[in-house]
Write an enzyme that holds these catalytic residues in place. Structure first.
Site, PDB file in Angstrom:
ATOM      1  N   THR A 143       0.936  -0.812   6.392  1.00  0.00           N
ATOM      2  CA  THR A 143       1.148  -1.694   5.011  1.00  0.00           C
ATOM      3  C   THR A 143       1.460  -3.032   5.510  1.00  0.00           C
ATOM      4  O   THR A 143       2.166  -3.327   6.641  1.00  0.00           O
ATOM      5  CB  THR A 143       2.017  -1.278   3.882  1.00  0.00           C
ATOM      6  OG1 THR A 143       2.230  -2.100   2.813  1.00  0.00           O
ATOM      7  CG2 THR A 143       3.463  -1.062   4.442  1.00  0.00           C
ATOM      8  N   GLY A 144       0.899  -3.892   4.710  1.00  0.00           N
ATOM      9  CA  GLY A 144       1.345  -5.535   5.153  1.00  0.00           C
ATOM     10  C   GLY A 144       0.167  -6.305   5.163  1.00  0.00           C
ATOM     11  O   GLY A 144      -0.946  -5.776   4.260  1.00  0.00           O
ATOM     12  N   GLY A 195      -9.030  -5.209   2.893  1.00  0.00           N
ATOM     13  CA  GLY A 195      -7.947  -5.146   3.715  1.00  0.00           C
ATOM     14  C   GLY A 195      -8.024  -3.930   4.925  1.00  0.00           C
ATOM     15  O   GLY A 195      -9.133  -3.364   5.233  1.00  0.00           O
ATOM     16  N   ASP A 196      -6.956  -3.663   5.620  1.00  0.00           N
ATOM     17  CA  ASP A 196      -6.948  -2.491   6.338  1.00  0.00           C
ATOM     18  C   ASP A 196      -6.971  -1.134   5.887  1.00  0.00           C
ATOM     19  O   ASP A 196      -7.447  -0.356   6.426  1.00  0.00           O
ATOM     20  CB  ASP A 196      -5.581  -2.771   7.484  1.00  0.00           C
ATOM     21  CG  ASP A 196      -4.536  -2.496   6.476  1.00  0.00           C
ATOM     22  OD1 ASP A 196      -4.232  -3.444   5.470  1.00  0.00           O
ATOM     23  OD2 ASP A 196      -3.561  -1.714   6.654  1.00  0.00           O
ATOM     24  N   THR A 202       0.854  -1.496  -0.023  1.00  0.00           N
ATOM     25  CA  THR A 202       0.146   0.144  -0.011  1.00  0.00           C
ATOM     26  C   THR A 202       0.801   1.147   0.186  1.00  0.00           C
ATOM     27  O   THR A 202       1.778   1.313   0.765  1.00  0.00           O
ATOM     28  CB  THR A 202      -0.891   0.040   1.298  1.00  0.00           C
ATOM     29  OG1 THR A 202      -1.577  -1.295   1.345  1.00  0.00           O
ATOM     30  CG2 THR A 202      -1.628   1.254   1.146  1.00  0.00           C
ATOM     31  N   ARG A 217     -13.266  -8.688  -0.988  1.00  0.00           N
ATOM     32  CA  ARG A 217     -12.243  -8.661  -0.027  1.00  0.00           C
ATOM     33  C   ARG A 217     -11.530  -7.337   0.511  1.00  0.00           C
ATOM     34  O   ARG A 217     -11.517  -6.441  -0.230  1.00  0.00           O
ATOM     35  CB  ARG A 217     -11.159  -9.592  -0.289  1.00  0.00           C
ATOM     36  CG  ARG A 217     -10.144  -9.672   0.915  1.00  0.00           C
ATOM     37  CD  ARG A 217      -8.798  -8.560   0.807  1.00  0.00           C
ATOM     38  NE  ARG A 217      -7.953  -8.928   1.817  1.00  0.00           N
ATOM     39  CZ  ARG A 217      -6.901  -7.936   1.830  1.00  0.00           C
ATOM     40  NH1 ARG A 217      -6.777  -7.001   1.104  1.00  0.00           N
ATOM     41  NH2 ARG A 217      -5.962  -8.002   3.038  1.00  0.00           N
ATOM     42  N   GLY A 264      -3.356  -7.049   5.840  1.00  0.00           N
ATOM     43  CA  GLY A 264      -4.698  -6.181   6.236  1.00  0.00           C
ATOM     44  C   GLY A 264      -5.181  -6.949   7.451  1.00  0.00           C
ATOM     45  O   GLY A 264      -5.783  -6.637   8.401  1.00  0.00           O
TER      46      GLY A 264
END
Ligand code: SD4
Length: 301
Positions: free
Chosen positions: A200-201, A179-180, A149, A177, A203
């Site tokens: 980032t990573g 994510g965070d 991200t 879907r 989520g």
């Protein structure tokens, strides 16, 4: 510091130069963050954001974006949006009023269309080829590496703090879907009285600990930006390992209200930073026993 900005991954470097120039000229930190994130959204060389982003399990590109204004605490988010140029710009336009700040799927697309946001097919031939090549091998997987991200946190010369993020999320993700990244508190958070942060990573891991809010909250309790970043990530990682036996990739950037930065990560991670004292530069961060070791990358700029 008069102004400062921090951003995730090497892909933010050109955007950081744009952002720093704008902040140097005294422009608004929200405009600077949005211009920088949009720069990455428009670049087909980065395959995890905007144009050229990685497709989902149907071979289509769905994007997430988020924005938060640290003065008002208003946030705007779009999730799982297809066919638009700049999710972060749409997200910013939603950061006002008391309702309808987070729109997903067809509702977000309808809003974007009705409000004249530029449309664009974000799928490029290279990503279609990748999808065709990998789809059988990966269809059983729920997550796949190669997702990142772009996040910008800014502090401008009026001491206003902002966070802005954009991503295509996980490669081969399931339809719908999220994510965070578009989730305030998880993927981003900004409070001009304290600090701002973005993540980032994976989520699904980041959301378990509301990582961005936690970092800002820790700054509120008196921790420096760096200590807050490290404690937020290490505590979450420890909880995940204790409960599940493992923790997936997570990285966090933050600024305190003076513009000092903090970074933490559990994987090798690159970020960019600029302030009126530091010209835009790319750094590498690695986790060494819970502390972040930061090296300025030379010769790659
Ligand atoms: C997500 N956090 O969708 C994003 C992806 C990412 O490094 O940032 N990966 O879960």
């Amino acid at each position: 510091m008069k102004y400062a900005a921090i951003a995730t991954w090497k892909m933010s470097y050109e955007g950081m130069k744009i952002c720093a120039d704008m902040l140097e000229r005294g422009e608004n930190g929200a405009d600077a963050a949005i211009a920088a994130v949009s720069n990455v959204e428009d670049d087909p060389n980065f395959h995890s954001v905007g144009y050229g982003g990685r497709p989902d399990c149907r071979g289509r590109v769905f994007l997430d974006g988020g924005f938060m204004d640290g003065n008002t605490l208003h946030f705007g988010s779009v999730g799982s949006i297809e066919g638009f140029r700049s999710p972060v710009r749409i997200a910013r336009s939603l950061a006002k009023g008391d309702a309808n700040n987070f729109l997903a799927g067809q509702g977000a697309e309808q809003y974007a269309r009705e409000n004249g946001f530029e449309e664009r097919d974000n799928l490029i031939p290279e990503m279609t080829e990748l999808y065709e090549k990998e789809k059988d091998r990966l269809k059983a997987l729920s997550a796949y590496d190669g997702h990142d991200t772009v996040c910008f946190c800014t502090k401008d010369c009026t001491d206003s703090l902002y966070a802005a993020v954009s991503t295509s999320g996980l490669f081969m993700k399931k339809p719908g879907r999220l994510g965070d990244s578009p989730v305030p508190g998880a993927g981003f958070y900004a409070d001009s009285k304290t600090g701002c942060a973005a993540a980032t990573g994976m989520g699904e891991e980041i959301m378990k600990g509301a990582l961005s809010f936690t970092a800002v909250y820790l700054m509120k309790t008196g921790l420096s930006a760096q200590d807050a970043a490290e404690k937020a990530l290490t505590d979450l990682q420890n909880e995940l390992i204790e409960r599940n036996g493992y923790a997936q990739a997570m990285s966090l950037v933050c600024l305190d209200k003076e513009g000092n930065y903090g970074v933490s990560t559990n994987v090798p991670f690159t970020f960019t930073y600029a302030s009126e004292k530091d010209s835009p530069a790319l750094y590498e961060a690695v986790n060494t026993g819970g502390r972040t070791m930061i090296t300025k990358i030379k010769g790659e700029l």
